[in-house]
Design an enzyme around this catalytic site. Sequence first.
Site, short mmCIF file in Angstrom:
data_model
loop_
_atom_site.label_atom_id
_atom_site.label_comp_id
_atom_site.label_asym_id
_atom_site.label_seq_id
_atom_site.Cartn_x
_atom_site.Cartn_y
_atom_site.Cartn_z
CG HIS A 190 -1.97 1.03 1.25
ND1 HIS A 190 -2.86 1.22 0.21
CD2 HIS A 190 -2.29 1.98 2.17
CE1 HIS A 190 -3.67 2.22 0.51
NE2 HIS A 190 -3.34 2.70 1.68
O1 LIG Z 1 -10.11 3.25 3.54
C1 LIG Z 1 -9.51 3.84 2.62
O2 LIG Z 1 -9.97 3.89 1.48
C2 LIG Z 1 -8.23 4.50 2.91
C3 LIG Z 1 -7.34 3.95 3.76
C4 LIG Z 1 -6.12 4.65 4.10
O3 LIG Z 1 -6.00 5.86 3.89
C5 LIG Z 1 -5.08 3.91 4.74
C6 LIG Z 1 -3.86 4.49 4.84
C7 LIG Z 1 -2.78 4.02 5.60
C8 LIG Z 1 -1.60 4.72 5.55
O4 LIG Z 1 -1.17 5.29 4.43
C9 LIG Z 1 -0.73 4.95 6.68
O5 LIG Z 1 0.30 5.59 6.56
O6 LIG Z 1 -1.07 4.45 7.76
#
Ligand SMILES: O=C(O)/C=C/C(=O)/C=C/C=C(\O)C(=O)O
EC number: 3.7.1.14
Length: 286
Positions: free
Chosen positions: A266
Amino acid sequence: MSMNLTEAGSSRFIDIELDGQPVKLHYNDCGEGRETIVMLHGSGPGASGWANFNRNIDPLVAAGYRVILLDCPGWSKSDSIVCTGSRSDLNARALKSLVDALDLEQIHILGNSMGGHSAVAFTLENPERVGKLVLMGGGTGGASLFTPMPAEGIKLLQKLYREPTIENLKQMMSVFVFDTSDLTEELFQTRLDNMLKRRDHLENFVKSLQANPKQFPDFSPRLPEIKQDTLVIWGRQDRFVPMDTGLRLVAGIPNSQLHIFNQCGHWAQWEHADRFNRMVLDFLQH
Ligand SMILES: O=C(O)/C=C/C(=O)/C=C/C=C(\O)C(=O)O
């Protein structure tokens, strides 16, 4: 190349009003280029602009860009907030206040995950203020055609917000990136410390989810309105926001292209930082 940029040296605060409430926003301001890139971080507990993009700031500043890292309301040193509506749109309103206050006529936006959703929300509301868009692991909410939602990473993220322990952090991080060998005890400890410093952020995220489980709306029907050149970047093994979200983005945004990194989770901007930085620079400069 080391630019001697530090978090502390580039740290700035600004007071804005958000939906009638005074909110203090934190951001980092790096470099002095004529063109400005705003980087928007993801929604994980303990995330911040600096934490998400620490491998990308120096190369972009060295190439002559001003780089601004906004800590969204509810993260890091920005004020906490309960969000009962669209968090993508709330972040977009916060960004609008920042770019107005800094007198930035036009910005490029690079958004990771929630930051990608927020970049799209900002562009839809303020098209004349956006140059180019880079979206990684985000850009719109909505269901995957292939992966049961919420994805396994998001379930672990929500568990970590509810129970912020080192065990839950390690469990989430183990599905966050493809190659976990770069995840040091020091990185875990820093991230845990960041989280625990702001229990108000953790509690308010949980309250926000209880009030509205769909914090990130599906912008698919409006994507064709985005006329900006857009580079979409995804990790083949993204277990938080499934890769077919990237396909939906390129299906909707006419002037877009998609790059998929294999052996990548991710955090493409961190996991494949060198190639990512070269690709973004090439995209911005041509
Ligand atoms: O639920 C969603 O569509 C988005 C999820 C996020 O924004 C998860 C992000 C996690 C990171 O980038 C982090 O640095 O913890």
